[in-house]
Design an enzyme around this catalytic site. Structure first.
Site, PDB file in Angstrom:
ATOM      1  CE1 TYR A 194      -3.421  -2.659   0.193  1.00  0.00           C
ATOM      2  CE2 TYR A 194      -3.243  -2.666   2.578  1.00  0.00           C
ATOM      3  CZ  TYR A 194      -3.781  -3.178   1.410  1.00  0.00           C
ATOM      4  OH  TYR A 194      -4.684  -4.205   1.484  1.00  0.00           O
ATOM      5  CB  CYS A 239      -0.806 -20.547  -0.226  1.00  0.00           C
ATOM      6  SG  CYS A 239      -0.555 -21.701   1.087  1.00  0.00           S
TER       7      CYS A 239
END
Ligand SMILES: Cc1ncc(COP(=O)(O)O)c(C=O)c1O
Length: 460
Positions: free
Chosen positions: A330, A359
């Site tokens: 961000y 994952c």
């Protein structure tokens, strides 16, 4: 008066000669002997105090309003409330958080230019009057839901050189500002000032000068229309760490003369700043200690000749970009690990990448970093992880947010109590705070001591 009566939060007192780094080592020892080796934070609240003084020294005419969005941890908010800071809230929940701590409504600005009507009503019912706007629609909402509001017109800036742009979303042009001021007059609303934000991670201090000069134009328009313009909010945009080209004081050295030129001291204008990064990211010592390397593998096909024996290593640790390291996604943050174990002088370095626990292939914390080889169970530290980290962390893939352990030195605590009782006198206290042992042993080179500290639970 700074009196707060809400819940307590726990922190550990640092006895003389001990630092946050000692607590960090102590926690690592505790965690290492348990089965759950989760990532955790150590946060030095004394550092928040130190930054507060640094802030007042660098921008003596400006009152800091802490942008709650960057880190809404109660301990941080309470510490800043005790120091007398104001608060920049973007939602009903943030307003409730600071009011529950005992912050009076006059010390809150609802600094979201586009608000839900129900939340504007909540602000009205809670006594929060200062709020920003940048459109006619917002003015009409405020006229309906909070006609007594004290409005602050957010203007756009040239944030093209900032790391995170904000004027692409918010801010009126000078031309629109005049129309908005006229419309506010028709709606019988009160406009008290102007706000802007030059974009987070400002790289050119002249952007502040231009924005301050634009704000002056809007002040003059407002005064001409009969408003009593007396508040200037210069927003955030300051660097989040020391390792930047443009330092905090280099920016403030440009801002101060601009403020004096366009808003002279005797003009009676109140100047505030809704900052986030400076208060935490840069200066507060948050240390995230990540857990273990769960896999080392040789990457095939590497054509990088500098790699030791052609070997590159991939480490998988237990917090990542879906957790506290969301600042990488961000905020374009770059993080660097510090190793807990000091490397041997003759130890070779390998090119490594560091990956979060989920994952997802996007979950990479460090793309490439040269460091000695680690073993499964070794710890890495990441410093300056205060702003825009835990606040936006998710539990994606079932990985929990790290626990936070707060610490504070006794002199810092005593100074806080003094401020709580007598109020904040920036110039007098400045001397004392500079001598406080607030920083970490890692930097000061102090040797580490095991089991150095006593835990306390105190109402700040
Ligand atoms: C209105 C407002 N004030 C303050 C801030 C904090 O700015 P910074 O993170 O650059 O200190 C922001 C960031 O989004 C903001 O929108």
């Amino acid at each position: 008066m700074n009196s707060f009566s809400n819940e307590e939060f726990d922190f550990t007192f640092l006895d003389e000669g001990f630092t946050a780094k000692d607590i960090l080592d102590q926690k690592i020892n505790e965690v290492s002997s348990s089965d759950d080796k989760d990532a955790f934070y150590v946060a030095d609240l004394g550092d928040v105090l130190k930054k507060h003084f640094r802030w007042y020294k660098a921008l003596p005419r400006v009152t800091p309003f802490y942008a709650v969005k960057c880190n809404d941890s109660k301990a941080i908010v309470k510490t800043l409330a005790t120091l007398g800071a104001g608060f920049d809230c973007a939602s009903k929940t943030e307003i409730q958080l600071v009011q529950n701590i005992g912050v009076p409504p006059e010390r809150i600005i609802y600094a979201n230019p586009c608000k839900q009507i129900s939340q504007i009503k909540h602000a009205a019912n809670s006594g929060v009057q200062m709020m920003t706007f940048d459109s006619e629609v917002e003015l009409m909402k405020v006229a309906r839901a909070h006609p007594k509001a004290k409005l602050v017109l957010r203007i756009a800036t040239d944030d093209s050189k900032a790391v995170c742009r904000l004027s692409v979303k918010f801010g009126a042009t000078l031309k629109t500002s005049r129309l908005l001021l006229e419309r506010a007059k028709e709606l019988d609303l009160d406009i008290i000032g102007v706000s802007f934000h030059v974009g987070s991670g400002c790289t050119d201090p002249e952007t502040f000068v231009q924005a301050i000069s634009d704000a002056r134009c809007v002040f003059d328009m407002g005064t001409e229309l009969g408003f009593s313009m007396h508040l200037l909010d210069i927003g955030g945009g300051f660097p989040g760490s020391e390792d930047v080209k443009l330092k905090f004081e280099e920016i403030t050295n440009v801002i101060n003369p601009a403020l004096d030129k366009y808003f002279p001291c005797d003009s009676g204008i109140r100047i505030m700043q809704s900052l986030a990064d400076t208060m935490l990211h840069q200066l507060s010592r948050w240390q995230l200690t990540n857990c273990k390397k769960s896999c080392i593998k040789e990457q095939s096909g590497s054509d990088d000749e500098d790699d030791t024996n052609g070997k590159t290593l991939m480490y998988y640790v237990n917090d990542g970009v879906y957790g506290s390291f969301n600042c990488i996604l961000y905020d374009h943050a770059h993080v660097k690990p510090v190793l807990q174990k000091r490397p041997k002088p003759d130890e070779g370095c390998y090119s490594c990448s560091i990956w979060g626990p989920t994952c997802d292939g996007l979950d990479r914390i460090v793309e490439r970093f040269d460091m000695p080889e680690l073993q499964v169970g070794d710890w890495m530290l990441f410093e300056n992880m205060g702003a825009y980290t835990v606040a936006a962390a998710s539990t994606f893939n079932g990985f929990q947010r790290p626990a936070i352990h707060y610490v504070m030195s006794r002199p810092a605590w005593q100074l806080m109590q003094q401020i709580k009782e007598q109020g904040f006198v920036a110039e007098e206290e400045e001397q004392d705070v500079s001598t406080l042992p607030l920083s970490c042993a890692w930097e000061s080179g102090i040797e580490h001591h095991p089991a150095a500290c006593a835990s306390t639970s105190i109402n700040v």
